[in-house]
Design a protein around this motif. Structure first.
Motif, PDB file in Angstrom:
ATOM      1  N   THR A  29       3.023  -2.958  -3.312  1.00  0.00           N
ATOM      2  CA  THR A  29       3.987  -1.173  -3.764  1.00  0.00           C
ATOM      3  C   THR A  29       5.062  -1.001  -4.241  1.00  0.00           C
ATOM      4  O   THR A  29       5.326  -2.515  -3.980  1.00  0.00           O
ATOM      5  N   ASN A  30       5.549   0.194  -4.691  1.00  0.00           N
ATOM      6  CA  ASN A  30       6.562   0.182  -5.236  1.00  0.00           C
ATOM      7  C   ASN A  30       7.594   0.197  -4.301  1.00  0.00           C
ATOM      8  O   ASN A  30       7.811   0.874  -2.801  1.00  0.00           O
ATOM      9  N   GLU A  31       9.287  -0.497  -4.323  1.00  0.00           N
ATOM     10  CA  GLU A  31       9.668  -0.239  -3.369  1.00  0.00           C
ATOM     11  C   GLU A  31      10.261   0.805  -2.160  1.00  0.00           C
ATOM     12  O   GLU A  31      10.727   1.204  -1.306  1.00  0.00           O
ATOM     13  N   ALA A  82       8.068   3.238  -2.203  1.00  0.00           N
ATOM     14  CA  ALA A  82       6.838   3.705  -2.151  1.00  0.00           C
ATOM     15  C   ALA A  82       5.933   4.504  -2.242  1.00  0.00           C
ATOM     16  O   ALA A  82       4.876   5.424  -2.296  1.00  0.00           O
ATOM     17  N   LYS A  86       9.155  -7.280   1.894  1.00  0.00           N
ATOM     18  CA  LYS A  86       9.088  -6.203   1.893  1.00  0.00           C
ATOM     19  C   LYS A  86       8.273  -5.368   2.176  1.00  0.00           C
ATOM     20  O   LYS A  86       7.548  -5.767   1.459  1.00  0.00           O
ATOM     21  N   PRO A 124       7.329  -1.558   1.808  1.00  0.00           N
ATOM     22  CA  PRO A 124       7.777  -0.482   1.793  1.00  0.00           C
ATOM     23  C   PRO A 124       6.795   0.927   2.245  1.00  0.00           C
ATOM     24  O   PRO A 124       7.467   2.313   2.982  1.00  0.00           O
ATOM     25  N   PRO A 125       5.584   0.740   2.388  1.00  0.00           N
ATOM     26  CA  PRO A 125       4.316   2.142   3.413  1.00  0.00           C
ATOM     27  C   PRO A 125       5.071   1.226   4.142  1.00  0.00           C
ATOM     28  O   PRO A 125       5.735   3.036   5.324  1.00  0.00           O
ATOM     29  N   VAL A 159       8.435   3.720   4.851  1.00  0.00           N
ATOM     30  CA  VAL A 159       8.876   4.962   5.029  1.00  0.00           C
ATOM     31  C   VAL A 159       7.892   5.707   6.358  1.00  0.00           C
ATOM     32  O   VAL A 159       8.985   6.830   6.510  1.00  0.00           O
TER      33      VAL A 159
END
Lengths: 231, 321
Positions: free
Chosen positions: A106-108, A110, B256, B258-259, B262
């Motif tokens: 997933t893109n950094e 998100a 990392k 990301p989900p 966030v």
């Protein structure tokens, strides 16, 4: 030459690719819905796996498509040395199936990112990037999972074997974190396999095929691909 | 034949033809109360061997991985060689025996769900009850192995209970033993007979070792009746029990996510400021139509590697519930 353009349920860039390939001399693209299975690839001189959301990106982007029947046919073509190009979701499918090393996370941010980017083409060109050494090209990206990741061992090998084809950069060709759209290791946007006949890239060369839509840098890559299907 | 081990009621010999197999011989000895009460009764070895052969074969047909290979002459079974866990895995449907004494319950009280208990197999300590943590801390089995034995015991309980109910019998409780084969597979081992199960006919009449414990009749004759009733059943009619597996897929440590990040930010924004980290993954709930077995776990591992997770960036955990 006969170029199979695969369509999985959820693929949505196949018509764009076919339209652009039709404009390139020597290319005879034909659509292959994945349900037709490996036999539909028997006559193919090359394969494009286009972008989209195969199987709704369920499980992980590209994961379900990567274990479909049709991929057995793709494997055979790869083993024969024929060129295979995976764009966006097609890159994810090739990475999931193990034909290309690494994974697309997933893109950094998100988030889904859709924008024009610059790519620096490696000075060590391959079958897909001939004539573009060190070029800075402008093509669009549109993805949520384009964050290229691999182990350090694989990364070392990608570098030493000249398998990194494209890296995200700025207009002047500077490669840095500021112009890394998705968090990819080393700003990687596209790679080739060890045999250099399979390439995966997150950016969309087919969407950079006319000046009227902003760039025709992408067509250079597709022209190389078509030429390679002849060899 | 070389004697490898001699238990209270069975002898284990090396199979001259293969180091991966053993020959288990059932003797006429019967014991109770940690071996304090002991007798030889003619025909007891034969009937427990016959019953074990019948039940192990039946369970194997239903997909339970057991050590049973085939019946040999007299009172012997050919089995896969395993390292036995020093555990007695007990499953109870109705309160009886030591369970009633321990908790002051009336004999025959129904459990809301089958109850599984683990005991240390050690007569000198009188087979003490073990918690799952104790089993792990004592180095007897790891949590995955305990979960595996737990799941298989529940399957065995279902298949035996249904079979006995077809024979008009009530399945009160039973004891199982498990062992690890040379390839690491955990197999149901030991025996299943009147010696290791508690079965009641109508009026709560025992067809098991309680007859010997309480000197209330001819135990070998009762074991014979139990076997006779079992042989009249139709195992094919017993429906398959579905099992559930849960597979957790999480981003590898250090990668990392990301989900998750966030999500953490959103939680903080909503006022949950104590949240330091969130890692987001996926859960698969899988229903299968066979008991959990080493083969099933191997297939699952393969699925995990090929499809359910991306081993480059994710780790997985399988839960057998």
């Amino acid at each position: 030459m006969a170029i199979a353009v695969l369509r999985f349920p959820g693929t949505n860039n196949e018509q764009d690719i076919i339209r652009v390939l039709k404009g390139i001399q020597g290319a005879d693209p034909y659509l292959v819905p994945s349900r037709q299975g490996p036999t539909a690839l028997q006559e193919a001189d090359g394969v494009v796996i286009p972008g989209g959301f195969s199987y709704g990106d369920y499980l992980r982007a590209g994961a379900v498509a990567s274990v479909g029947d049709i991929m057995e046919g793709v494997k055979e073509l790869i083993d024969e040395g024929k060129p295979v190009l995976g764009i966006c979701n097609g890159f994810q499918v090739l990475a999931e199936s193990g034909h290309l090393p690494g994974a697309l996370l997933t893109n950094e941010s998100a988030r889904f990112i859709c924008k024009w980017v610059y790519l620096k083409v490696s000075e060590h060109t391959n079958r897909f990037t001939q004539g573009l050494e060190n070029a800075i090209i402008r093509v669009p990206i549109a993805h949520a999972e384009g964050n290229y990741f691999c182990s350090n061992d694989i990364l070392d090998k990608l570098v030493s074997e000249n398998q990194i084809a494209f890296r995200y950069c700025d207009k002047e060709g500077n490669i840095s974190d500021e112009n890394n759209p998705n968090g990819s290791i080393m700003n990687i946007a596209g790679i080739v396999n060890e045999q250099q006949n399979v390439m995966g890239m997150m950016p969309h060369p087919e969407r950079a095929s006319r000046i009227a839509i902003g760039s025709r840098d992408g067509i250079l890559i597709l022209e190389n691909f078509v030429r390679e299907t002849v060899c | 034949m070389d004697l490898i081990n001699e238990g209270k009621v069975k002898r284990v010999y090396a199979d001259p033809e293969s180091p991966k197999r053993v020959i288990i011989e059932f003797t006429d000895t019967i014991t109770a109360g940690d071996g304090q009460k002991r007798e030889e009764i003619e025909g007891k070895g034969l009937v427990t061997c016959d019953t074990s052969e019948f039940l192990l074969k039946y369970l194997q047909d239903k997909g339970v991985a057991t050590h049973f290979i085939k019946r040999l002459e007299e009172t012997r079974l050919l089995c896969r060689k395993v390292d036995i866990f020093p555990l007695e895995v007990v499953c109870r449907n109705f309160a009886a025996g030591s369970f009633c004494d321990r908790y002051g319950l009336k004999r025959g009280q129904l459990m809301s769900e089958p109850l599984i208990e683990f005991f240390l197999k050690d007569d000198s300590l009188h087979d003490p009850l073990l918690s799952a943590d104790a089993i792990e801390r004592l180095g007897i089995a790891n949590p995955d192995e305990i979960a595996f034995m737990y799941s298989v015991t529940l399957s065995v309980n279902y298949y035996l209970r249904e079979l006995l109910s077809q024979a008009g019998l009530r399945f009160v409780d039973f004891k199982l033993e498990f062992g690890k084969a040379e390839d690491g597979a955990i197999l149901l081992a030991d025996e299943i007979s009147g010696d290791t199960i508690r079965v009641w006919d109508k009026d709560e009449d025992s067809l098991d070792k309680d007859i010997f414990r309480h000197d209330s009749g001819n135990v070998v004759e009762a074991y014979g009746r139990l076997l006779g009733r079992l042989k009249e059943t139709n195992p094919d009619e017993i429906p398959v029990r579905t099992e559930f597996l849960t597979i957790l897929v999480l981003p590898k440590d250090g990668i990392k996510n990301p989900p998750g990040e966030v999500t953490r930010k959103a939680m903080t924004r909503l006022g949950f400021e104590e949240v330091v980290e969130v890692r987001a993954g996926r859960i698969y709930r899988v229903k299968i139509n066979r008991p959990i077995s080493p083969d099933i776990l191997n297939q699952l591992h393969e699925m995990n590697m090929k499809l359910l997770s991306n081993p480059i960036a994710e780790k997985t955990e399988v839960r057998l519930t």
